[in-house]
Design an enzyme around this catalytic site. Structure first.
Site, PDB file in Angstrom:
ATOM      1  N   GLU A  90       0.880  -1.176   0.000  1.00 45.64           N
ATOM      2  CA  GLU A  90       0.000   0.000   0.000  1.00 45.64           C
ATOM      3  C   GLU A  90       0.912   1.220   0.000  1.00 45.64           C
ATOM      4  O   GLU A  90       1.536   1.527   1.022  1.00 45.64           O
ATOM      5  CB  GLU A  90      -0.898   0.008   1.242  1.00 45.64           C
ATOM      6  CG  GLU A  90      -1.883  -1.151   1.320  1.00 45.64           C
ATOM      7  CD  GLU A  90      -2.992  -1.050   0.285  1.00 45.64           C
ATOM      8  OE1 GLU A  90      -3.211   0.033  -0.284  1.00 45.64           O
ATOM      9  OE2 GLU A  90      -3.639  -2.082   0.037  1.00 45.64           O
ATOM     10  N   GLU A 145       3.408  14.038  -3.675  1.00 44.66           N
ATOM     11  CA  GLU A 145       2.486  13.969  -2.547  1.00 44.66           C
ATOM     12  C   GLU A 145       2.751  15.142  -1.608  1.00 44.66           C
ATOM     13  O   GLU A 145       3.874  15.297  -1.131  1.00 44.66           O
ATOM     14  CB  GLU A 145       2.776  12.663  -1.797  1.00 44.66           C
ATOM     15  CG  GLU A 145       1.589  11.816  -1.564  1.00 44.66           C
ATOM     16  CD  GLU A 145       1.933  10.560  -0.777  1.00 44.66           C
ATOM     17  OE1 GLU A 145       3.107  10.199  -0.612  1.00 44.66           O
ATOM     18  OE2 GLU A 145       0.972   9.937  -0.311  1.00 44.66           O
TER      19      GLU A 145
HETATM   20  P1  NAP Z   1       7.912   5.509   4.784  1.00 48.32           P
HETATM   21  O1  NAP Z   1       9.000   6.472   5.048  1.00 48.32           O
HETATM   22  O2  NAP Z   1       7.936   4.753   3.514  1.00 48.32           O
HETATM   23  O3  NAP Z   1       7.913   4.496   6.019  1.00 48.32           O
HETATM   24  C1  NAP Z   1       6.993   3.450   6.110  1.00 48.32           C
HETATM   25  C2  NAP Z   1       7.586   2.349   6.970  1.00 48.32           C
HETATM   26  O4  NAP Z   1       8.756   1.837   6.340  1.00 48.32           O
HETATM   27  C3  NAP Z   1       8.002   2.811   8.360  1.00 48.32           C
HETATM   28  O5  NAP Z   1       7.752   1.772   9.270  1.00 48.32           O
HETATM   29  C4  NAP Z   1       9.490   3.048   8.182  1.00 48.32           C
HETATM   30  O6  NAP Z   1      10.223   2.933   9.366  1.00 48.32           O
HETATM   31  C5  NAP Z   1       9.856   1.936   7.234  1.00 48.32           C
HETATM   32  N1  NAP Z   1      11.075   2.206   6.486  1.00 48.32           N
HETATM   33  C6  NAP Z   1      11.547   3.413   6.074  1.00 48.32           C
HETATM   34  N2  NAP Z   1      12.703   3.241   5.397  1.00 48.32           N
HETATM   35  C7  NAP Z   1      12.961   1.923   5.389  1.00 48.32           C
HETATM   36  C8  NAP Z   1      14.014   1.121   4.849  1.00 48.32           C
HETATM   37  N3  NAP Z   1      15.035   1.667   4.171  1.00 48.32           N
HETATM   38  N4  NAP Z   1      13.958  -0.204   5.027  1.00 48.32           N
HETATM   39  C9  NAP Z   1      12.945  -0.760   5.698  1.00 48.32           C
HETATM   40  N5  NAP Z   1      11.909  -0.061   6.240  1.00 48.32           N
HETATM   41  C10 NAP Z   1      11.923   1.263   6.086  1.00 48.32           C
HETATM   42  O7  NAP Z   1       6.483   6.191   4.858  1.00 48.32           O
HETATM   43  P2  NAP Z   1       5.907   7.144   5.990  1.00 48.32           P
HETATM   44  O8  NAP Z   1       6.579   8.465   5.858  1.00 48.32           O
HETATM   45  O9  NAP Z   1       5.939   6.458   7.317  1.00 48.32           O
HETATM   46  O10 NAP Z   1       4.370   7.247   5.559  1.00 48.32           O
HETATM   47  C11 NAP Z   1       3.920   8.116   4.596  1.00 48.32           C
HETATM   48  C12 NAP Z   1       3.753   7.391   3.268  1.00 48.32           C
HETATM   49  O11 NAP Z   1       2.907   6.261   3.434  1.00 48.32           O
HETATM   50  C13 NAP Z   1       3.085   8.258   2.222  1.00 48.32           C
HETATM   51  O12 NAP Z   1       3.727   8.080   0.988  1.00 48.32           O
HETATM   52  C14 NAP Z   1       1.669   7.700   2.170  1.00 48.32           C
HETATM   53  O13 NAP Z   1       0.994   7.922   0.959  1.00 48.32           O
HETATM   54  C15 NAP Z   1       1.905   6.257   2.429  1.00 48.32           C
HETATM   55  N6  NAP Z   1       0.687   5.617   2.920  1.00 48.32           N
HETATM   56  C16 NAP Z   1       0.021   4.781   2.086  1.00 48.32           C
HETATM   57  C17 NAP Z   1      -1.162   4.183   2.512  1.00 48.32           C
HETATM   58  C18 NAP Z   1      -1.931   3.265   1.614  1.00 48.32           C
HETATM   59  O14 NAP Z   1      -2.812   2.576   2.117  1.00 48.32           O
HETATM   60  N7  NAP Z   1      -1.659   3.210   0.328  1.00 48.32           N
HETATM   61  C19 NAP Z   1      -1.632   4.436   3.805  1.00 48.32           C
HETATM   62  C20 NAP Z   1      -0.922   5.296   4.624  1.00 48.32           C
HETATM   63  C21 NAP Z   1       0.250   5.877   4.171  1.00 48.32           C
HETATM   64  P3  NAP Z   1      10.897   4.233  10.060  1.00 48.32           P
HETATM   65  O15 NAP Z   1       9.791   5.009  10.634  1.00 48.32           O
HETATM   66  O16 NAP Z   1      11.795   3.667  11.077  1.00 48.32           O
HETATM   67  O17 NAP Z   1      11.618   4.975   8.983  1.00 48.32           O
END
Ligand code: NAP
Length: 491
Positions: free
Chosen positions: A264, A395
């Site tokens: 997602e 975004e």
């Molecule tokens: P993110 O930076 O991609 O992080 C998501 C998860 O991945 C967090 O648990 C993060 O942990 C982990 N992560 C980050 N870098 C990583 C790596 N190199 N290796 C492994 N895991 C890693 O996203 P976010 O900023 O938390 O959330 C916002 C994004 O989520 C937006 O793009 C939004 O559109 C998307 N989103 C999508 C949906 C959907 O249903 N399609 C729903 C909600 C949000 P850390 O916190 O430790 O970095």
């Protein structure tokens, strides 16, 4: 908040939460003894600290999930359903405390946090109901030689990775179907918001989830820890919610072990208002689609395309509604919009607004960050936004509404589809046939037709293009955690 374990720390005057790792049914410190701070985005101050897992903790979590896998997969669907239904009721009982916890670590307004808890709990109820209704198929081979028996088996050990923007709902939307299907799990919540995930785990423990079925690893070192989880040969499934950038990185890692993946990812939702639309309904929908969670939602309306005859009236209505929103600490009920999650988020929103203005857009409301403490950005409306402005292609993840005027319906469709994302689109028109025709031309996994909100546990949530693979919610969300087995049977 009543929590079964002793490893609790106060987060506010009224809330104690577990802050250790949850592995094999016990709350325990990280193997290396490290911890990291969790901050309140409304003040920038630390709320508490949580255990900072390393690779050894990740492997211990897979050990625990493996030890529990056989019994959980063989348990009666009704027994799994009962656990989930208890979790649903407990979550409702704890709604106020959980909502405050979400607000404290994520920043969102309390009303948004309460809605999130209600939405999150619904996944427990929905999958309690689905757990006992997983059906296979029986057919006859065309040659008549045998029967074709098709069943759904639990896919196995599942790694669940969640973002910070809906810390409760993104976790329950994965945990509930995984447990219903008979999978054991390891949840790795975002490091910005680990407390809600730990509180949900504690609630599931109280609901009777057996040891090892759910494990929670909090870490500030997500790269190596997630890598260890995904490259362990015992892991079978990755369910990820987060950015497209990180998602595609993890897909590459998952490819080595050919993991089943449900992704997602990010969005860039268009919000189309046709000249025949009910203006008030479109404005109400726009406010929900834009301002839920202060614009920090993957489903947030990112680009408003409004047909020329209704454009000025729409902008006027939007400005007056956005101007009426009070921003301030989410825990104070007089504010409807809390802070963004951190300083980086404010910088990103500010950069996108500045870029649009430099290219000729006009900020008719807001347009500059609010001075600290805390990470606030005000509700902002931009008009005359040129089509090459970055804000129309990235975004925003903040309370900013860029509005673009269009003339012909075909032009609007082309603008809506001019993005690599395809999560959700919104469309307002009084002509339902026209709306359905346009909806079919829109490249997104979900469409809100005269609706500013599409999220529903009973509906298949998910995106096309670079917004993801697979679906969450509905029966599809359960099937993601299963593997089809076909048995050629003679009798
Ligand atoms: P993110 O930076 O991609 O992080 C998501 C998860 O991945 C967090 O648990 C993060 O942990 C982990 N992560 C980050 N870098 C990583 C790596 N190199 N290796 C492994 N895991 C890693 O996203 P976010 O900023 O938390 O959330 C916002 C994004 O989520 C937006 O793009 C939004 O559109 C998307 N989103 C999508 C949906 C959907 O249903 N399609 C729903 C909600 C949000 P850390 O916190 O430790 O970095």
């Amino acid at each position: 908040m009543t929590i079964m374990d002793t490893a609790l720390r106060p987060v506010s005057d009224t809330i104690d939460v577990p802050t250790e790792l949850y592995v094999a049914g016990t709350w325990r410190p990280a193997a290396g003894g490290r911890r990291f701070d969790v901050f309140n985005p409304a003040s920038g101050e630390a709320l508490t600290s949580v255990a900072d897992a390393d690779v050894n903790d990740a492997i211990a979590a897979v050990d625990a999930a493996e030890a529990a896998a056989k019994d959980w997969a063989a348990s009666a669907p009704r027994a799994r359903a009962d656990v989930l239904m208890r979790a649903f009721h407990l979550m409702h009982e704890r709604r106020e405390e959980l909502a405050l916890l979400i607000t404290l670590e994520n920043g969102k307004a309390l009303a948004d946090a309460r809605s999130e808890v209600t939405y999150a709990a619904e996944f427990f109820r929905w999958y309690a109901e689905e757990a006992v209704r997983l059906r296979g198929q029986l057919g006859v081979s065309p040659s008549g030689a045998n029967r074709i028996l098709v069943t759904h088996q639990p896919v196995g050990i599942s790694v669940l990775i969640t973002p910070w923007n809906f810390p409760a709902a993104m976790a329950t939307r994965k945990i509930a179907p995984a447990l219903a299907a008979g999978c054991t799990t390891i949840l790795k919540p975002a490091s910005e918001t680990p407390l809600t995930a730990l509180a949900v785990a504690s609630l599931l423990e109280e609901a009777g989830v057996p040891s090892g079925v759910l494990n929670v690893i909090t870490t500030k070192r997500s790269g190596p820890v997630v890598d260890a989880l995904l490259t362990d040969h015992r892991t079978r499934m990755l369910s990820f919610t987060g950015s497209t950038e990180v998602g595609s990185l993890l897909l590459r890692t998952a490819a080595d072990s050919v993991l089943k993946c449900a992704m997602e990812l990010g969005g860039n939702a268009p919000f189309l208002v046709l000249a025949d639309a009910d203006l008030d309904a479109a404005l109400d929908g726009a406010m929900v689609a834009k301002m839920r969670n202060g614009g920090q939602a993957c489903t947030a309306a990112n680009r408003f395309f409004v047909q020329a005859p209704i454009h000025d009236a729409f902008v006027e209505g939007l400005v007056s509604r956005m101007a009426a929103i009070a921003i301030g600490p989410g825990a104070d009920e007089s504010f409807q919009c809390g802070p963004l999650v951190n300083a980086g988020a404010v910088e990103k929103v500010d950069a996108l607004v500045r870029d649009a203005v430099a290219r000729g857009a006009r900020a008719v409301l807001g347009g500059r960050p609010v001075d600290g403490p805390g990470y606030f950005y005000p509700p902002t409306v931009l008009v005359d936004v040129p089509r090459d402005a970055r804000i129309l292609h990235e975004e925003v993840f903040g309370p900013v509404a860029p509005v673009v005027r269009f003339e012909q319906e075909e032009e609007a469709l082309a603008l809506a589809n001019a993005t690599p994302y395809g999560l959700v689109s919104y469309l307002y028109t009084a002509d339902l046939a026209r709306g359905l025709r346009l909806a079919q031309g829109i490249e997104s996994g979900m469409v809100g037709l005269n609706r500013g909100l599409v999220s529903d546990p009973a509906a298949p949530f998910g995106g096309s293009k670079q917004s993801g693979l697979g679906r969450e919610g509905s029966t599809e969300g359960l099937l993601e955690f299963t593997e089809i087995q076909y048995i050629a049977t003679s009798w």
